[in-house]
Motif scaffolding. Structure first.
Motif, PDB file in Angstrom:
ATOM      1  N   ILE A 256       0.844  -1.184   0.000  1.00 47.34           N
ATOM      2  CA  ILE A 256       0.000   0.000   0.000  1.00 47.34           C
ATOM      3  C   ILE A 256       0.879   1.234   0.000  1.00 47.34           C
ATOM      4  O   ILE A 256       2.021   1.199   0.459  1.00 47.34           O
ATOM      5  N   GLY A 257       0.348   2.324  -0.562  1.00 43.61           N
ATOM      6  CA  GLY A 257       1.092   3.576  -0.567  1.00 43.61           C
ATOM      7  C   GLY A 257       1.562   3.959  -1.949  1.00 43.61           C
ATOM      8  O   GLY A 257       1.172   3.366  -2.962  1.00 43.61           O
ATOM      9  N   LEU A 258       2.431   4.951  -2.007  1.00 42.48           N
ATOM     10  CA  LEU A 258       2.932   5.426  -3.290  1.00 42.48           C
ATOM     11  C   LEU A 258       3.673   4.326  -4.032  1.00 42.48           C
ATOM     12  O   LEU A 258       3.707   4.288  -5.258  1.00 42.48           O
ATOM     13  N   LEU A 259       4.288   3.403  -3.286  1.00 42.75           N
ATOM     14  CA  LEU A 259       4.979   2.268  -3.882  1.00 42.75           C
ATOM     15  C   LEU A 259       4.074   1.043  -3.958  1.00 42.75           C
ATOM     16  O   LEU A 259       4.530  -0.058  -4.253  1.00 42.75           O
ATOM     17  N   GLY A 260       2.795   1.225  -3.685  1.00 42.78           N
ATOM     18  CA  GLY A 260       1.891   0.108  -3.562  1.00 42.78           C
ATOM     19  C   GLY A 260       1.209  -0.274  -4.854  1.00 42.78           C
ATOM     20  O   GLY A 260       1.582   0.141  -5.951  1.00 42.78           O
ATOM     21  N   THR A 261       0.149  -1.077  -4.716  1.00 43.10           N
ATOM     22  CA  THR A 261      -0.538  -1.654  -5.855  1.00 43.10           C
ATOM     23  C   THR A 261      -1.879  -0.973  -6.093  1.00 43.10           C
ATOM     24  O   THR A 261      -2.464  -0.361  -5.188  1.00 43.10           O
ATOM     25  N   ARG A 262      -2.362  -1.118  -7.306  1.00 40.54           N
ATOM     26  CA  ARG A 262      -3.669  -0.563  -7.643  1.00 40.54           C
ATOM     27  C   ARG A 262      -4.793  -1.207  -6.821  1.00 40.54           C
ATOM     28  O   ARG A 262      -5.663  -0.493  -6.311  1.00 40.54           O
ATOM     29  N   PRO A 263      -4.832  -2.547  -6.665  1.00 43.11           N
ATOM     30  CA  PRO A 263      -5.939  -3.106  -5.869  1.00 43.11           C
ATOM     31  C   PRO A 263      -5.931  -2.669  -4.409  1.00 43.11           C
ATOM     32  O   PRO A 263      -7.002  -2.529  -3.800  1.00 43.11           O
ATOM     33  N   SER A 264      -4.758  -2.427  -3.822  1.00 41.24           N
ATOM     34  CA  SER A 264      -4.723  -1.904  -2.455  1.00 41.24           C
ATOM     35  C   SER A 264      -5.310  -0.499  -2.420  1.00 41.24           C
ATOM     36  O   SER A 264      -6.097  -0.148  -1.517  1.00 41.24           O
ATOM     37  N   TYR A 265      -4.948   0.311  -3.407  1.00 40.60           N
ATOM     38  CA  TYR A 265      -5.472   1.675  -3.492  1.00 40.60           C
ATOM     39  C   TYR A 265      -6.991   1.664  -3.645  1.00 40.60           C
ATOM     40  O   TYR A 265      -7.717   2.378  -2.943  1.00 40.60           O
ATOM     41  N   GLU A 266      -7.500   0.829  -4.547  1.00 43.01           N
ATOM     42  CA  GLU A 266      -8.933   0.790  -4.798  1.00 43.01           C
ATOM     43  C   GLU A 266      -9.704   0.239  -3.596  1.00 43.01           C
ATOM     44  O   GLU A 266     -10.815   0.696  -3.296  1.00 43.01           O
ATOM     45  N   MET A 267      -9.119  -0.751  -2.909  1.00 39.42           N
ATOM     46  CA  MET A 267      -9.787  -1.305  -1.741  1.00 39.42           C
ATOM     47  C   MET A 267      -9.960  -0.246  -0.657  1.00 39.42           C
ATOM     48  O   MET A 267     -11.033  -0.131  -0.044  1.00 39.42           O
ATOM     49  N   MET A 268      -8.927   0.554  -0.413  1.00 36.98           N
ATOM     50  CA  MET A 268      -9.027   1.607   0.590  1.00 36.98           C
ATOM     51  C   MET A 268      -9.963   2.718   0.126  1.00 36.98           C
ATOM     52  O   MET A 268     -10.691   3.313   0.925  1.00 36.98           O
ATOM     53  N   ARG A 269      -9.970   2.975  -1.151  1.00 39.43           N
ATOM     54  CA  ARG A 269     -10.843   4.020  -1.707  1.00 39.43           C
ATOM     55  C   ARG A 269     -12.316   3.668  -1.547  1.00 39.43           C
ATOM     56  O   ARG A 269     -13.156   4.553  -1.321  1.00 39.43           O
ATOM     57  N   ASP A 270     -12.663   2.384  -1.620  1.00 37.78           N
ATOM     58  CA  ASP A 270     -14.057   1.982  -1.699  1.00 37.78           C
ATOM     59  C   ASP A 270     -14.598   1.298  -0.441  1.00 37.78           C
ATOM     60  O   ASP A 270     -15.798   1.034  -0.363  1.00 37.78           O
ATOM     61  N   ILE A 342     -12.385  -7.790  -5.012  1.00 41.40           N
ATOM     62  CA  ILE A 342     -10.987  -7.593  -4.610  1.00 41.40           C
ATOM     63  C   ILE A 342     -10.091  -8.627  -5.278  1.00 41.40           C
ATOM     64  O   ILE A 342      -9.023  -8.296  -5.817  1.00 41.40           O
ATOM     65  N   GLU A 343     -10.522  -9.873  -5.291  1.00 50.23           N
ATOM     66  CA  GLU A 343      -9.722 -10.923  -5.904  1.00 50.23           C
ATOM     67  C   GLU A 343      -9.577 -10.711  -7.404  1.00 50.23           C
ATOM     68  O   GLU A 343      -8.496 -10.931  -7.974  1.00 50.23           O
ATOM     69  N   ALA A 344     -10.649 -10.259  -8.048  1.00 51.12           N
ATOM     70  CA  ALA A 344     -10.571  -9.988  -9.487  1.00 51.12           C
ATOM     71  C   ALA A 344      -9.616  -8.831  -9.774  1.00 51.12           C
ATOM     72  O   ALA A 344      -8.820  -8.889 -10.726  1.00 51.12           O
ATOM     73  N   GLY A 345      -9.683  -7.783  -8.958  1.00 53.04           N
ATOM     74  CA  GLY A 345      -8.775  -6.650  -9.149  1.00 53.04           C
ATOM     75  C   GLY A 345      -7.326  -7.027  -8.922  1.00 53.04           C
ATOM     76  O   GLY A 345      -6.421  -6.557  -9.629  1.00 53.04           O
ATOM     77  N   THR A 346      -7.088  -7.899  -7.954  1.00 49.33           N
ATOM     78  CA  THR A 346      -5.724  -8.346  -7.675  1.00 49.33           C
ATOM     79  C   THR A 346      -5.187  -9.178  -8.835  1.00 49.33           C
ATOM     80  O   THR A 346      -4.026  -9.017  -9.247  1.00 49.33           O
ATOM     81  N   ALA A 347      -6.014 -10.046  -9.380  1.00 45.44           N
ATOM     82  CA  ALA A 347      -5.586 -10.850 -10.532  1.00 45.44           C
ATOM     83  C   ALA A 347      -5.260  -9.953 -11.725  1.00 45.44           C
ATOM     84  O   ALA A 347      -4.259 -10.186 -12.431  1.00 45.44           O
ATOM     85  N   ARG A 348      -6.085  -8.920 -11.943  1.00 46.28           N
ATOM     86  CA  ARG A 348      -5.805  -7.981 -13.049  1.00 46.28           C
ATOM     87  C   ARG A 348      -4.484  -7.263 -12.816  1.00 46.28           C
ATOM     88  O   ARG A 348      -3.718  -7.018 -13.761  1.00 46.28           O
ATOM     89  N   TRP A 349      -4.213  -6.911 -11.554  1.00 45.56           N
ATOM     90  CA  TRP A 349      -2.975  -6.192 -11.251  1.00 45.56           C
ATOM     91  C   TRP A 349      -1.751  -7.010 -11.643  1.00 45.56           C
ATOM     92  O   TRP A 349      -0.810  -6.481 -12.249  1.00 45.56           O
ATOM     93  N   TRP A 350      -1.752  -8.276 -11.308  1.00 45.43           N
ATOM     94  CA  TRP A 350      -0.587  -9.094 -11.645  1.00 45.43           C
ATOM     95  C   TRP A 350      -0.450  -9.256 -13.154  1.00 45.43           C
ATOM     96  O   TRP A 350       0.669  -9.372 -13.672  1.00 45.43           O
ATOM     97  N   GLU A 351      -1.566  -9.196 -13.880  1.00 43.46           N
ATOM     98  CA  GLU A 351      -1.477  -9.191 -15.346  1.00 43.46           C
ATOM     99  C   GLU A 351      -0.838  -7.891 -15.837  1.00 43.46           C
ATOM    100  O   GLU A 351      -0.019  -7.899 -16.771  1.00 43.46           O
ATOM    101  N   VAL A 352      -1.201  -6.778 -15.209  1.00 44.66           N
ATOM    102  CA  VAL A 352      -0.594  -5.492 -15.560  1.00 44.66           C
ATOM    103  C   VAL A 352       0.908  -5.516 -15.282  1.00 44.66           C
ATOM    104  O   VAL A 352       1.720  -5.037 -16.087  1.00 44.66           O
ATOM    105  N   MET A 353       1.300  -6.081 -14.127  1.00 45.46           N
ATOM    106  CA  MET A 353       2.723  -6.154 -13.809  1.00 45.46           C
ATOM    107  C   MET A 353       3.482  -6.987 -14.837  1.00 45.46           C
ATOM    108  O   MET A 353       4.599  -6.648 -15.221  1.00 45.46           O
ATOM    109  N   GLN A 354       2.856  -8.058 -15.290  1.00 37.47           N
ATOM    110  CA  GLN A 354       3.477  -8.881 -16.327  1.00 37.47           C
ATOM    111  C   GLN A 354       3.686  -8.071 -17.601  1.00 37.47           C
ATOM    112  O   GLN A 354       4.756  -8.132 -18.231  1.00 37.47           O
TER     113      GLN A 354
END
Length: 607
Positions: A256-270, A342-354
């Motif tokens: 989480i944070g500026l060095l964190g992931t998109r799903p962590s950001y979205e989870m805290m946002r929502d 949350i699980e779907a967003g996390t899976a998408r994130w790892w695809e983005v990282m790839q």
């Protein structure tokens, strides 16, 4: 027996096996005692006192035991400070044993005379004392070790040179004598039942529960998993808690944070409910809006509760013991749609990282370097990262799993601990491989010299693997990107450019392994070579400084459009989109709200 002999004996009685240090005449008496004691506890010679302190911090972080460092008077003691502050701010138990000039010279402006009690007053605020007579021992050593353990902090014992050579005389059964004893009581404090019930009411009422864990939850992995399952929650991790939960769990959203992931950001946002366990994550802007979520905090330190967010219930207690008592009061969420999202967003994130790791760069994409390591990590690896852009890729691309451990300088965020942390880890776990991810700035600052320390000791390690990956982009990259985002300024060549250096060749000259990687095709094979080596190994990855550490809240579609506009030669469109991206970035950077300007100097926008 001299005082110096007794100090080492008492450390042995406390179970101290290693002392990281550097010699000097202010501790000559202790050094002589080490010789008489057969080097027990083991004196580990760093190349610099700051590195000795960092090694003690790394040892403590990865062993769970107190780290001990030693230094001479004056300059040696001063050099310890940065490493000691790193320990203090990350709540790591470290004891510093420091020499001082003879008592007869104090107050005489003598050579290397520094007011050490004042110098260490802040960093060792919980316990800092100077021995002036033998009878103060064993109390000073005992309280230093016990306090470091109990309060997870830095303590210091100052021993003048002449006191080290006095004959040992124990405290007697007399007025104004302070005898002492060994041991720290193991306790797992828990909150009152009423507080637990109030916390359960808050968590049971929530429909979209988010969990944030830090290093204080490390001993409560199973309980955190159970709580997340019952509450239908996702779990984000502060960087110091990256190894608390495995990253291959589908509901773990990562850092989480500026060095964190998109799903962590979205989870805290929502989310509408927040549970924080063992974390003092400082960046409020990455937590829910202040009036958005009801919140519960669990922390063992009453001094650290109530910070960062308007918590409705603060539970002071051990993370594991508190969760064990809280779990029976929690009601299982029947609606699992929040968890599935949350699980779907996390899976998408790892695809983005790839995909980001596969982007071409000149000559090597640093994200590709770290992403390639992810699949090759040994099951029992210990990973350290230095501060700077290397921390971005460590936070986002490495999935720590099973027994893997990882850490960096969390709160102090100092440059330089990556390599000495890894060396400290090797003394804590000589049978496990250690991997350090460092920038070329940190490697030039002090990491290269500590490879001499690795060369000196690696034959004693059951597993000799200590891999140092240097992200060599000839740029102090994190500051360069911060200048662009926060100041709207182009790269300032005089402060940001650093010279190229043959890191691998110098490692080979030390008798270690080394290889330089100039293109993406050599990345994976270099990792495999380093991880199968029979000695410490330096991999010099020539990486592209123009790969940005894009924050988790950035609009990826907008970034793609800006990049496409640049490639089409549409400079007006590119500049407009870029300003929108950087304005969004700036909202979340420390010190945000400064100048917001257009493209950088000519040529930089194309990069």
């Amino acid at each position: 027996m001299k005082v110096s002999d007794y100090i080492l004996q008492r450390l042995r009685e406390w179970g101290v096996e290693h002392v990281f240090g550097y010699p000097g005449d202010g501790i000559n008496g202790l050094l002589a005692a080490w010789g008489r004691a057969g080097n027990r506890p083991r004196f580990v010679q760093a190349r610099h006192e700051e590195m000795a302190a960092f090694q003690a911090v790394g040892y403590a972080k990865f062993s769970g035991r107190v780290g001990v460092c030693a230094a001479t008077s004056g300059p040696g003691a001063i050099h310890l400070l940065n490493g000691l502050y790193d320990a203090k701010l990350d709540h790591v138990p470290v004891v510093a044993i420091v020499g001082q000039t003879n008592r007869s010279a104090m107050g005489g402006s003598y050579q290397q005379e520094v007011d050490l009690l004042s110098l260490f007053k802040d960093v060792a605020a919980d316990f800092c004392e100077m021995a002036t007579v033998p009878e103060q021992l064993p109390n000073l050593v005992d309280r230093a070790v016990r306090t470091a353990y109990a309060r997870r902090t830095v303590t210091a014992v100052i021993v003048p040179g002449d006191v080290q050579d006095l004959e040992w005389s124990p405290p007697t059964h007399a007025f104004k004598m302070v005898p002492s004893s060994l041991g720290v009581a193991q306790a797992a404090p828990v909150p009152a039942d009423g507080d637990l019930e109030r916390a359960a009411q808050v968590l049971n009422a929530g429909e979209k529960v988010a969990v944030l864990v830090g290093q204080g939850a490390r001993g409560a992995r199973e309980e955190v998993e159970l709580a997340a399952e019952v509450l239908g929650a996702g779990v984000a991790k502060a960087l110091l808690g990256k190894d608390v939960l495995p990253d291959d769990l589908p509901f773990v959203t990562g850092s989480i944070g500026l060095l964190g992931t998109r799903p962590s950001y979205e989870m805290m946002r929502d989310c509408d409910t927040l549970l924080v366990v063992g974390s003092s994550f400082p960046y409020t802007q990455f937590l829910p809006e202040l009036d958005q979520a009801r919140a519960v905090q669990i922390d063992i330190d009453p001094f650290m509760v109530g910070l960062r967010y308007p918590f409705e219930v603060n539970l002071v207690g051990d993370a594991r013991a508190t969760l064990e008592r809280l779990l029976p009061l929690l009601q299982r969420k029947t609606d699992r749609s929040w968890r599935k999202a949350i699980e779907a967003g996390t899976a998408r994130w790892w695809e983005v990282m790839q995909r980001r790791a596969a982007v071409e760069a000149r000559p090597v994409n640093p994200e590709h370097v770290v992403h390639a390591l992810d699949a090759l990590l040994p099951d029992d690896a210990i990973v350290t990262a230095d501060s700077g852009s290397a921390a971005n890729w460590y936070a986002r691309h490495l999935r720590l799993r099973g027994r893997m451990r990882g850490s960096l300088s969390g709160t102090l965020a100092t440059m330089g601990p990556g390599v000495p942390y890894a060396i400290g880890a090797k003394f804590a776990h000589p049978d496990r491989p250690a991997i350090a991810l460092v920038g070329d700035g940190a490697m030039q600052m002090n990491g290269m010299a500590e490879m001499i320390t690795a060369a000196k000791y690696h034959r004693e390690w059951a597993d000799p693997r200590l891999v140092v990956a240097v992200l060599n982009n000839q740029d102090l990259n994190q500051v360069t990107w911060e200048m662009r985002a926060m100041e709207g300024a182009p790269r300032f060549e005089e402060s940001q450019h650093i010279p190229d250096f043959p890191y691998a060749d110098v490692a080979a000259a030390f008798g270690l392994g080394g290889i330089r990687v100039e293109g993406p095709q050599g990345v994976e094979s270099a990792w495999r070579q380093a991880l199968s080596a029979d000695r410490p190994f330096v991999v010099d990855f020539r990486t592209d400084p123009a790969v940005p550490p894009i924050p988790p809240h950035a609009d990826w579609d907008q970034i793609q459009a800006a990049a496409s506009a640049v490639l089409r030669g549409d400079s007006d469109r590119a500049g407009m989109l870029r300003q929108g991206v950087m304005a969004k970035v700036q909202e979340f950077l420390p010190g945000g709200g400064g100048r917001r300007t257009g493209p950088d100097a000519p040529g930089d926008e194309g990069r």
